[in-house]
Write an enzyme that holds these catalytic residues in place. Sequence first.
Site, PDB file in Angstrom:
ATOM      1  N   SER A 144       0.841  -1.065  -0.074  1.00  0.00           N
ATOM      2  CA  SER A 144      -0.013   0.085   0.156  1.00  0.00           C
ATOM      3  C   SER A 144       0.849   1.251  -0.013  1.00  0.00           C
ATOM      4  CB  SER A 144      -0.986  -0.101   1.333  1.00  0.00           C
ATOM      5  OG  SER A 144      -1.621   1.199   1.233  1.00  0.00           O
ATOM      6  N   LYS A 170      -1.119  -0.855  -4.676  1.00  0.00           N
ATOM      7  CA  LYS A 170      -2.317  -0.245  -4.222  1.00  0.00           C
ATOM      8  C   LYS A 170      -1.491   1.484  -3.896  1.00  0.00           C
ATOM      9  CE  LYS A 170      -4.792   0.201   0.026  1.00  0.00           C
ATOM     10  NZ  LYS A 170      -5.603  -0.708   1.320  1.00  0.00           N
ATOM     11  N   LYS A 172      -3.070   5.108  -2.680  1.00  0.00           N
ATOM     12  CA  LYS A 172      -4.151   6.031  -1.791  1.00  0.00           C
ATOM     13  C   LYS A 172      -4.505   7.245  -2.852  1.00  0.00           C
ATOM     14  CE  LYS A 172      -4.012   3.990   2.086  1.00  0.00           C
ATOM     15  NZ  LYS A 172      -5.241   3.078   2.697  1.00  0.00           N
ATOM     16  N   ASP A 197      -7.217   2.875  -3.306  1.00  0.00           N
ATOM     17  CA  ASP A 197      -7.962   3.154  -2.146  1.00  0.00           C
ATOM     18  C   ASP A 197      -8.378   4.707  -1.476  1.00  0.00           C
ATOM     19  OD1 ASP A 197      -9.042   2.964   0.364  1.00  0.00           O
ATOM     20  OD2 ASP A 197      -7.048   1.989   1.294  1.00  0.00           O
ATOM     21  N   GLU A 222     -11.344   0.976  -3.861  1.00  0.00           N
ATOM     22  CA  GLU A 222     -11.668   0.646  -2.472  1.00  0.00           C
ATOM     23  C   GLU A 222     -11.982   1.741  -1.830  1.00  0.00           C
ATOM     24  OE1 GLU A 222      -8.162  -0.779  -0.537  1.00  0.00           O
ATOM     25  OE2 GLU A 222      -9.215  -1.450   1.592  1.00  0.00           O
ATOM     26  N   ASP A 247     -14.012  -1.801   2.546  1.00  0.00           N
ATOM     27  CA  ASP A 247     -13.339  -2.005   3.583  1.00  0.00           C
ATOM     28  C   ASP A 247     -13.797  -1.264   4.783  1.00  0.00           C
ATOM     29  OD1 ASP A 247     -11.170  -1.857   5.477  1.00  0.00           O
ATOM     30  OD2 ASP A 247      -9.898  -0.429   4.689  1.00  0.00           O
ATOM     31  N   LYS A 271     -10.439  -7.260   7.178  1.00  0.00           N
ATOM     32  CA  LYS A 271      -9.299  -6.868   8.131  1.00  0.00           C
ATOM     33  C   LYS A 271     -10.005  -7.578   9.462  1.00  0.00           C
ATOM     34  CE  LYS A 271      -7.567  -2.490   6.556  1.00  0.00           C
ATOM     35  NZ  LYS A 271      -7.979  -1.084   6.632  1.00  0.00           N
ATOM     36  N   GLY A 299      -4.569  -4.585   5.653  1.00  0.00           N
ATOM     37  CA  GLY A 299      -3.528  -4.291   6.599  1.00  0.00           C
ATOM     38  C   GLY A 299      -3.570  -2.991   7.673  1.00  0.00           C
TER      39      GLY A 299
END
Length: 377
Positions: A144, A170, A172, A197, A222, A247, A271, A299
């Site tokens: 990430s 991934k 952000k 994400d 996400e 998520d 998660k 994570g």
Amino acid sequence: MPIARPAASVALEGFELRVLHLPLVSPFTTSFGTETVREVIVVRAMTADGEGWGEIVTQDAPLYSSEYTQGAWDVATRFLIPALLRRGTVAPHEVAGILEPFIGHRMAKAGLELALLDAALRLEGRSLGDHLGAVRDRVPSGVSVGIQRDPAALVETVRGYLDEGYVRIKIKIKPGRDVDDTAAVRDAFGGIPLQVDANSAYTLADAGTLAELDRFDLLLIEQPLQEDDIVDHATLAKQLRTPVCLDESIVSAKAAADAIALGSASVINIKAGRVGGYLEAVRVHDLCRDASVPVWCGGMLETGIGRAANAALAALPGFTLPGDVSASSRFYRRDIVTEPAVLEDGHVRVPTGPGLGVEIDPVALDEVTVEKVVVRS
Ligand code: NPG
């Protein structure tokens, strides 16, 4: 497969909680802020026959979810731990039921349950992976990547992780840092497995911008909208070609079932902290598998404790997408376990020793401990 054989009961004598401050190797920026130090709570369950370790993955402030360190500390010491100690002898699968009267606080509950799982499985000589139903001995490792200064800096950061061998990237995103950032990574690295994400940073009014991401052939987007926007996510999903993954919204197996039924998500990030524990995480996995919905393991910048548990969870058969299960060195110079997770050929190994299969490094642990309490029966 549901867990066939529950882990044994343990005779609880007390719990030790510690707040840790773990410096990050580099700042981690998301749509909700920048972290330079990971604040987290580590749990030690003390039993008549040994101990077990868990991790409460709250952050210092309630920015990702409503939970945060001091809130988790308070609810754990004031309500959750006393309820468990009153029972005396407890099996890990009983923890959720004992704590159910206390609303919410899933991360706190998950950390306590994990400490009991570790204690019980160590006694039995079974690994957490075996117990949860792992079918792989290593799991593919995604990374990430936080928001960087500009798209060029992002490309250089991603290049570094690809060179290390991470098999999925991934990035952000947030309003104003979405299409150009994604385009830069796509242009620089061609067809790598790539996802984005948003951490709840958008509203339905942004559907047009989010649809622009369709041209990048992303694995998924996400959590574009708020945690409670379960209907809006279904509306948005119809307007995007990119699969919507949830998520923050998935706080339980029930929430996952609802999201799937509504068409709010076609992929789910699991998660354990967010859903109240590794046993509930397996239930989310099982129902997604029955519904043919792919899942992957999220994570929360875990220490070696949660990282070992995540590797075990990610080895279940329904985890068909690479998770945010990266090497410890992605975040930390020094972990609190003696053998931190490493990247081997783009994968992280699933520990095979009893319980979590990792040992605490007491010196490293003491060095990052900023607060400690012991609650006894
Ligand atoms: O690899 O552990 C990791 C971090 C993955 O991006 C990651 N986590 O929104 O999923 C997230 C984010 C997060 C981290 C959220 C910490 C909340 C706390």
